[in-house]
Design an enzyme around this catalytic site. Structure first.
Site, PDB file in Angstrom:
ATOM      1  N   LYS A   1     -51.330  21.455  10.329  1.00 29.03           N
ATOM      2  CA  LYS A   1     -50.734  21.550  11.658  1.00 29.03           C
ATOM      3  C   LYS A   1     -51.767  21.999  12.686  1.00 29.03           C
ATOM      4  CE  LYS A   1     -46.401  20.799  10.214  1.00 29.03           C
ATOM      5  NZ  LYS A   1     -46.624  20.653   8.768  1.00 29.03           N
TER       6      LYS A   1
ATOM      7  N   LYS B   1     -41.555  23.534  14.491  1.00 29.23           N
ATOM      8  CA  LYS B   1     -41.803  23.350  13.064  1.00 29.23           C
ATOM      9  C   LYS B   1     -42.648  24.487  12.506  1.00 29.23           C
ATOM     10  CE  LYS B   1     -45.311  19.844  14.242  1.00 29.23           C
ATOM     11  NZ  LYS B   1     -45.665  18.415  14.077  1.00 29.23           N
TER      12      LYS B   1
ATOM     13  N   ARG C   1     -49.012   6.970  10.266  1.00 29.04           N
ATOM     14  CA  ARG C   1     -50.030   7.567   9.408  1.00 29.04           C
ATOM     15  C   ARG C   1     -51.269   6.673   9.470  1.00 29.04           C
ATOM     16  NH1 ARG C   1     -50.061  10.856   5.089  1.00 29.04           N
ATOM     17  NH2 ARG C   1     -48.962  12.199   6.583  1.00 29.04           N
TER      18      ARG C   1
ATOM     19  N   ARG D   1     -43.809   5.367  10.199  1.00 28.97           N
ATOM     20  CA  ARG D   1     -42.630   5.885   9.499  1.00 28.97           C
ATOM     21  C   ARG D   1     -41.538   6.095  10.547  1.00 28.97           C
ATOM     22  NH1 ARG D   1     -46.234  10.538   7.341  1.00 28.97           N
ATOM     23  NH2 ARG D   1     -46.860  10.237   9.503  1.00 28.97           N
TER      24      ARG D   1
ATOM     25  N   ARG E   1     -36.831  12.805  12.431  1.00 26.58           N
ATOM     26  CA  ARG E   1     -38.019  12.821  11.578  1.00 26.58           C
ATOM     27  C   ARG E   1     -38.260  11.443  10.983  1.00 26.58           C
ATOM     28  NH1 ARG E   1     -36.114  17.257   7.442  1.00 26.58           N
ATOM     29  NH2 ARG E   1     -34.314  15.869   7.567  1.00 26.58           N
TER      30      ARG E   1
ATOM     31  N   ASP F   1     -51.697  11.773  11.854  1.00 26.62           N
ATOM     32  CA  ASP F   1     -50.344  11.410  12.269  1.00 26.62           C
ATOM     33  C   ASP F   1     -50.349  11.209  13.776  1.00 26.62           C
ATOM     34  OD1 ASP F   1     -49.551  11.570   9.681  1.00 26.62           O
ATOM     35  OD2 ASP F   1     -48.387  13.414   9.903  1.00 26.62           O
TER      36      ASP F   1
ATOM     37  N   GLU G   1     -50.676  15.656  13.824  1.00 25.57           N
ATOM     38  CA  GLU G   1     -51.129  16.418  12.656  1.00 25.57           C
ATOM     39  C   GLU G   1     -52.361  15.743  12.066  1.00 25.57           C
ATOM     40  OE1 GLU G   1     -48.266  17.244   9.602  1.00 25.57           O
ATOM     41  OE2 GLU G   1     -46.708  17.888  11.009  1.00 25.57           O
TER      42      GLU G   1
ATOM     43  N   ASN H   1     -53.632  15.457   8.206  1.00 25.27           N
ATOM     44  CA  ASN H   1     -53.305  15.746   6.811  1.00 25.27           C
ATOM     45  C   ASN H   1     -54.555  15.624   5.954  1.00 25.27           C
ATOM     46  OD1 ASN H   1     -50.064  15.699   6.588  1.00 25.27           O
ATOM     47  ND2 ASN H   1     -50.766  14.304   8.187  1.00 25.27           N
TER      48      ASN H   1
END
Length: 330
Positions: A129, A164, A214, A229, A237, A277, A285, A287
């Protein structure tokens, strides 16, 4: 190469979509030998080296018994991590204390000569994050705080917000609060635990309706397709684990701009694989623990992400072995 995968239990894999499985399959296809363990199987004792109790495996190409193992619990084979040509850290989040401790053991293994991808220090230095804070030019309005009043002020300014936890995964613990502020107080209490834990708050991005993309980056280079997504039903979400629908699509100009700015920098620091992301025009984000979506992209586009990864792993391992690798990989 002899490759050790540090991952969740093999029996828990859903091989039709598991990225670590696709890595293993491509590595075996290219003639590499495979071993596997979980973080709990790694140990160090004074006078010795970092050792893992591993299973030497071979993929069968069949389901449900998709692998055969020469060793079974409790008779796994002890092996020094430095004996492997590459150690691939693929333990799923959350990034909790045990994950943190595992990176320290892996870093000790590096001092002993092991070659670990992604680099343990880089995993610690780039929490998924918070890593975006280094690139404010790519992110939307964002607040990181433990203070409830900070969150209320942010909501008053932006009206529609997402809250979050910093250690969530798969979309867990994510809340949206609209202009009416309904349940904002209860959500703050749930997430920040009366000021004890830090929360990330971001302005809601309407582009989520087109998907939370992604964007995979391997060896500093973006994969040419993202996996958008897309939230389903009344969900906000897009995470696949939260029921989102994955749609592969070519990178946009903005996707590529973000990936080309961030990818080489983080690759130099030892992040062979990362997943950015992106919602609309904004990075949300980064990852680094165990980025996924290899198989979904391959199934929909034919682009072999696993082959790109294993080729990059081979190149990185060869550079480290020769001593010619970039400072972030050595």
């Amino acid at each position: 190469m002899k490759i050790l995968f540090v991952a969740d239990p093999l029996e828990s894999f859903q091989i039709y979509k598991d990225t670590t499985f696709s890595m293993m399959r491509e590595a075996q296809k290219r003639g590499h030998t495979l071993s596997a363990c979980a973080p709990k199987d790694i140990m160090w004792q004074r006078g010795g080296v970092v050792t893992a109790f591993v299973r030497d495996i071979r993929l069968t190409g069949q389901s449900p018994d998709w692998f055969s193992a020469e060793q079974q619990a409790p008779n796994e084979r002890p092996a020094a991590l430095k004996e492997f040509d590459a150690v691939v850290m693929r333990k799923d989040p959350p990034f909790n204390s045990e994950f943190f401790y595992a990176t320290h053991l892996l870093e000790q293994a590096e001092r002993e000569g092991a070659r670990v991808f992604n680099k343990p220090r880089a995993l610690r230095d780039h929490p998924e994050k918070l890593a975006i804070l280094e690139w404010p030019q790519f992110i939307g309005p964002t607040l990181v705080t433990r203070d409830a009043q900070d969150i209320r002020r942010f909501h008053a300014e932006h009206q529609d917000i997402i809250l979050k936890p910093l250690d969530g995964m798969g979309g867990t613990g994510i809340f949206r609060v609209k202009e009416d502020g309904l349940n904002l107080g209860a959500i703050i209490e749930t997430l920040n635990k009366n000021g004890a834990e830090t929360v990330m708050v971001q302005a809601f991005l309407p582009a989520i309706a087109q998907g939370d993309k992604r964007v995979l980056v391997i060896g500093g280079q973006p994969v040419p397709y993202s996996l958008a997504r897309i939230p389903q039903g009344g969900e906000v979400r897009g995470n696949l684990a939260a029921g989102g629908k994955g749609v592969a699509q070519p990178l946009t100009v903005r996707d590529r701009e973000i990936a080309q700015a961030i990818g080489p920098v983080l690759a130099e620091r030892g992040l062979l694989l990362m997943g950015l992301d992106v919602i609309g025009e904004h990075l949300t984000e980064i990852n680094v623990t165990s980025p996924t979506c290899f198989q979904e992209i391959f199934d929909q586009t034919g682009f072999d992400v696993a082959a790109m990864f294993v080729q990059a792993l081979e190149a990185a391992q060869a550079e480290v072995h020769s001593g010619a690798g970039p400072s972030g990989i050595n």
